[in-house]
Write an enzyme that holds these catalytic residues in place. Structure first.
Site, PDB file in Angstrom:
ATOM      1  CG  HIS A 138     -39.955   0.923 -13.814  1.00  0.00           C
ATOM      2  ND1 HIS A 138     -40.722   0.647 -14.924  1.00  0.00           N
ATOM      3  CD2 HIS A 138     -40.505   2.037 -13.263  1.00  0.00           C
ATOM      4  CE1 HIS A 138     -41.690   1.540 -15.030  1.00  0.00           C
ATOM      5  NE2 HIS A 138     -41.586   2.396 -14.014  1.00  0.00           N
ATOM      6  CD  GLU A 189     -36.491   1.527 -16.942  1.00  0.00           C
ATOM      7  OE1 GLU A 189     -35.937   1.355 -18.045  1.00  0.00           O
ATOM      8  OE2 GLU A 189     -37.377   0.764 -16.494  1.00  0.00           O
ATOM      9  CG  HIS A 210     -39.829  -2.551 -24.166  1.00  0.00           C
ATOM     10  ND1 HIS A 210     -40.082  -2.419 -22.821  1.00  0.00           N
ATOM     11  CD2 HIS A 210     -40.917  -3.184 -24.679  1.00  0.00           C
ATOM     12  CE1 HIS A 210     -41.268  -2.918 -22.530  1.00  0.00           C
ATOM     13  NE2 HIS A 210     -41.792  -3.402 -23.645  1.00  0.00           N
TER      14      HIS A 210
END
EC number: 2.6.99.2
Length: 264
Positions: A64, A91, A217
């Site tokens: 990310h 991400e 997540h």
């Protein structure tokens, strides 16, 4: 001993539709970079960690690149783009800066996520329904560059419908509420959240049978199996818990242990 067939990574040449019933494992190595950035030094290397994950059987690597660059740095993205042997999943927020970087790097996947500077980690899904026109244009620009696009969303029908209308290649269902309910010992809530995720997969496949459905997540070895058992889940993206396991058993063994937990 773990079955070798369970830990072989999926390379770009293998079937991207994942015709086996077992979901793939994407490993997020952001928190290797978190440790590095805590001292502002050149180690540990997220790339080295990613390569070890691939060696151990990870099917893809997620990073990310946040706008505040709190962990992964631009150099990490470019390094990994040239050296990973599986799929890079980048991400990022849907900004002009990130679009430029993605179109230069050309990762296999881009997963669009919401960002708030004050958050410790991504707190919820992208509001695709609320910004349908702008996201549709953004997705099309990434796809024109040859990049597959996933949208990180909550398991809600309106967001799934919007993702389909955006012509996204995949969605990633936010499993944070499911994970948090488990940590709080709220068994009834765990079951409710699990049903939400199952129903979201059904809705996604009903609306677009070709849409890939990922999830992630807050997933750990303790809670991942129920998610991995859901028919229609293509890939699970897991980072924090796996890197935490790696502190005690090493990163390769942590990957093997997570795959074992997924597929037991």
């Amino acid at each position: 001993m773990t079955d070798t067939a369970q830990i072989l990574p999926t390379t770009l040449e293998q079937n991207p539709q994942n015709t086996s019933k077992k979901p793939l494992l994407g490993v997020n190595v952001d928190h290797v970079a978190t440790l590095r950035q805590a001292r502002g030094v050149g180690y540990p290397s997220p790339l080295a960690a990613a390569l070890l994950c691939e060696k151990a059987g990870a099917d893809g690597i997620t990073i990310h690149l946040r706008e505040d660059r709190r962990h992964i740095q631009d150099a990490d993205v470019y390094e990994m783009a040239g050296q990973l042997t599986t799929r890079m999943n980048l991400e990022m927020a849907a900004t002009t800066e990130m679009l430029d970087i993605a179109c230069q790097v050309k990762p296999y996947w881009v997963c669009l996520v919401p960002e708030k500077r004050a958050e410790l980690t991504t707190e919820g899904g992208l509001d695709v329904a609320g910004q349908l026109a702008s996201l549709t244009d953004y997705v099309s620009q990434l796809q024109a560059a040859g990049i597959k696009v996933s949208l990180f969303i909550d398991p809600e029908d309106k967001q799934i419908e919007a993702a389909v209308n955006c012509s996204a290649d995949a969605i990633e269902l936010h499993t944070g509420s499911y994970a948090e309910a488990g940590l709080a010992g709220k068994t009834d809530r765990v079951n409710v959240e699990l049903e939400r995720i199952k129903n979201a997969v059904i809705t996604a496949k009903r609306l677009d049978s070709k849409l890939l459905v990922n999830a992630g997540h807050g997933l750990t070895r303790d809670n991942v199996h129920a998610i991995a058992q859901i028919d229609g889940i293509y890939e699970l993206n897991i980072g924090h818990a796996l890197i935490a396991d790696a502190l005690f058993v090493g990163i390769e063994q942590a990957v093997i242990m997570m795959k074992t937990a997924m597929h037991r």
